[in-house]
Design an enzyme around this catalytic site. Sequence first.
Site, PDB file in Angstrom:
ATOM      1  N   ASP A 277      14.111  33.354  32.838  1.00 38.86           N
ATOM      2  CA  ASP A 277      12.667  33.247  32.658  1.00 38.86           C
ATOM      3  C   ASP A 277      12.089  32.560  33.895  1.00 38.86           C
ATOM      4  O   ASP A 277      12.823  31.971  34.691  1.00 38.86           O
ATOM      5  CB  ASP A 277      12.364  32.408  31.397  1.00 38.86           C
ATOM      6  CG  ASP A 277      10.866  32.206  31.203  1.00 38.86           C
ATOM      7  OD1 ASP A 277      10.122  33.193  31.188  1.00 38.86           O
ATOM      8  OD2 ASP A 277      10.426  31.038  31.081  1.00 38.86           O
ATOM      9  N   SER A 278      10.770  32.581  33.997  1.00 38.75           N
ATOM     10  CA  SER A 278      10.109  31.919  35.115  1.00 38.75           C
ATOM     11  C   SER A 278      10.273  30.394  35.032  1.00 38.75           C
ATOM     12  O   SER A 278      10.075  29.689  36.012  1.00 38.75           O
ATOM     13  CB  SER A 278       8.629  32.265  35.114  1.00 38.75           C
ATOM     14  OG  SER A 278       8.060  31.951  33.853  1.00 38.75           O
TER      15      SER A 278
ATOM     16  N   CYS B 249      11.224  36.573  30.093  1.00 38.05           N
ATOM     17  CA  CYS B 249       9.843  36.359  30.536  1.00 38.05           C
ATOM     18  C   CYS B 249       9.030  37.646  30.333  1.00 38.05           C
ATOM     19  O   CYS B 249       9.409  38.711  30.835  1.00 38.05           O
ATOM     20  CB  CYS B 249       9.889  35.992  32.016  1.00 38.05           C
ATOM     21  SG  CYS B 249       8.294  35.729  32.760  1.00 38.05           S
TER      22      CYS B 249
ATOM     23  N   GLU C 298       2.769  23.402  27.633  1.00 41.62           N
ATOM     24  CA  GLU C 298       3.800  22.586  28.318  1.00 41.62           C
ATOM     25  C   GLU C 298       3.442  21.112  28.283  1.00 41.62           C
ATOM     26  O   GLU C 298       4.311  20.249  28.276  1.00 41.62           O
ATOM     27  CB  GLU C 298       3.980  23.064  29.764  1.00 41.62           C
ATOM     28  CG  GLU C 298       4.684  24.394  29.817  1.00 41.62           C
ATOM     29  CD  GLU C 298       5.304  24.725  31.160  1.00 41.62           C
ATOM     30  OE1 GLU C 298       5.311  23.873  32.061  1.00 41.62           O
ATOM     31  OE2 GLU C 298       5.791  25.863  31.295  1.00 41.62           O
TER      32      GLU C 298
ATOM     33  N   CYS D 234       3.784  36.223  25.305  1.00 40.33           N
ATOM     34  CA  CYS D 234       4.148  35.252  26.343  1.00 40.33           C
ATOM     35  C   CYS D 234       5.163  34.300  25.718  1.00 40.33           C
ATOM     36  O   CYS D 234       5.058  33.958  24.533  1.00 40.33           O
ATOM     37  CB  CYS D 234       2.900  34.489  26.795  1.00 40.33           C
ATOM     38  SG  CYS D 234       3.257  33.081  27.862  1.00 40.33           S
TER      39      CYS D 234
ATOM     40  N   HIS E  42       5.556  31.251  25.775  1.00 47.08           N
ATOM     41  CA  HIS E  42       5.080  29.964  25.256  1.00 47.08           C
ATOM     42  C   HIS E  42       4.357  30.067  23.908  1.00 47.08           C
ATOM     43  O   HIS E  42       4.254  29.077  23.187  1.00 47.08           O
ATOM     44  CB  HIS E  42       4.116  29.319  26.252  1.00 47.08           C
ATOM     45  CG  HIS E  42       4.753  28.847  27.514  1.00 47.08           C
ATOM     46  ND1 HIS E  42       5.510  29.660  28.317  1.00 47.08           N
ATOM     47  CD2 HIS E  42       4.748  27.617  28.105  1.00 47.08           C
ATOM     48  CE1 HIS E  42       5.951  28.976  29.360  1.00 47.08           C
ATOM     49  NE2 HIS E  42       5.494  27.726  29.262  1.00 47.08           N
TER      50      HIS E  42
HETATM   51  N1  DGL Z   1       7.260  33.120  30.984  1.00 44.00           N
HETATM   52  C1  DGL Z   1       5.924  33.634  31.236  1.00 44.00           C
HETATM   53  C2  DGL Z   1       5.650  34.821  30.309  1.00 44.00           C
HETATM   54  O1  DGL Z   1       6.271  34.993  29.287  1.00 44.00           O
HETATM   55  C3  DGL Z   1       4.873  32.558  31.039  1.00 44.00           C
HETATM   56  C4  DGL Z   1       4.887  31.479  32.124  1.00 44.00           C
HETATM   57  C5  DGL Z   1       4.574  32.017  33.502  1.00 44.00           C
HETATM   58  O2  DGL Z   1       3.409  32.390  33.773  1.00 44.00           O
HETATM   59  O3  DGL Z   1       5.480  32.103  34.304  1.00 44.00           O
HETATM   60  O4  DGL Z   1       4.809  35.626  30.618  1.00 44.00           O
END
Ligand code: DGL
Length: 284
Positions: free
Chosen positions: A10-11, A73, A152, A185, A187
């Site tokens: 993931d990012s 992600c 976050e 997303c 989060h």
């Molecule tokens: N992990 C990213 C997503 O699911 C969210 C956080 C980011 O913007 O990197 O789109």
Amino acid sequence: MNNQPIGVFDSGLGGLTVVRALQRHLPNETIIYFGDTARVPYGTKSTQTVLQFAEQDCHFLLRFNPKMVIVACNTASAAALTELYSRVPVPLLGVIEPGATEAVRHARGRTVAVLATESTVASGAYPRAIANLSPDTPVIQQRCPSLVPLIEEGRGADDPILQMLLREYLEDVRLLRPAVVVLGCTHYPLIGEAVAKLMPDAQVVDSADATARQARQMLAEADALSGVSGKGRLRCYVSDNPQRFREIGGRFLGHPIRDVTWVTPEQFFNESLLLASGEEEEAV
Ligand code: DGL
């Protein structure tokens, strides 16, 4: 039977919501997670950049000899998955298609609303995936750029600032009375309750859970489930700030994280440096 690990990237730390679902549906599997905390967020970056990062993330995970790689992600799945299929030599699974499948199943032709980052919305990946499955299902999208930093920061479903912002993001969406809302997303599962409260008639779909179920099905069909019973291990690697990842990540994972290793840029881009520490062999 296959005891190689599952690679997940993931990012940053959001993909731990996918790991949480994987641990629920596949408790025997060893998971190697890479969070690109040095380059997060991906959600505001261009498709070309996200594709480049995603390919590098996959190649980092390949050092661990994974039996599959999950692109946890949403932004990376939207921007890069199609390209990655031809560039990465192991089975890949993204989060968009499982989320879209689940949405279509609940919607039965009625409207689906997708909440996501700016890049995911701009890519049109969810509307495309839904149209492939059910061409007549109407899809609306809403980008929610401020949710990731607020979540976050620790603001949850009952936080008044988060609720106020969500109310604003959902204003137009609510007028269209969607039957399904996709949390598109990593989060957003943490604030699923707040979304459900504002849209009590809609079914809230969590891409993380749908992805974990699809991963289980893929492994079962390939006869590649782990033969080790008991608790599968989780080992996390991050490109920056392991301390922050440990502190905040526990909320996303649902339990404390112990095993977090910082990967320096030199180690990330130079395979032989990490191999020298013997970490890969131990993980597999
Ligand atoms: N992990 C990213 C997503 O699911 C969210 C956080 C980011 O913007 O990197 O789109």
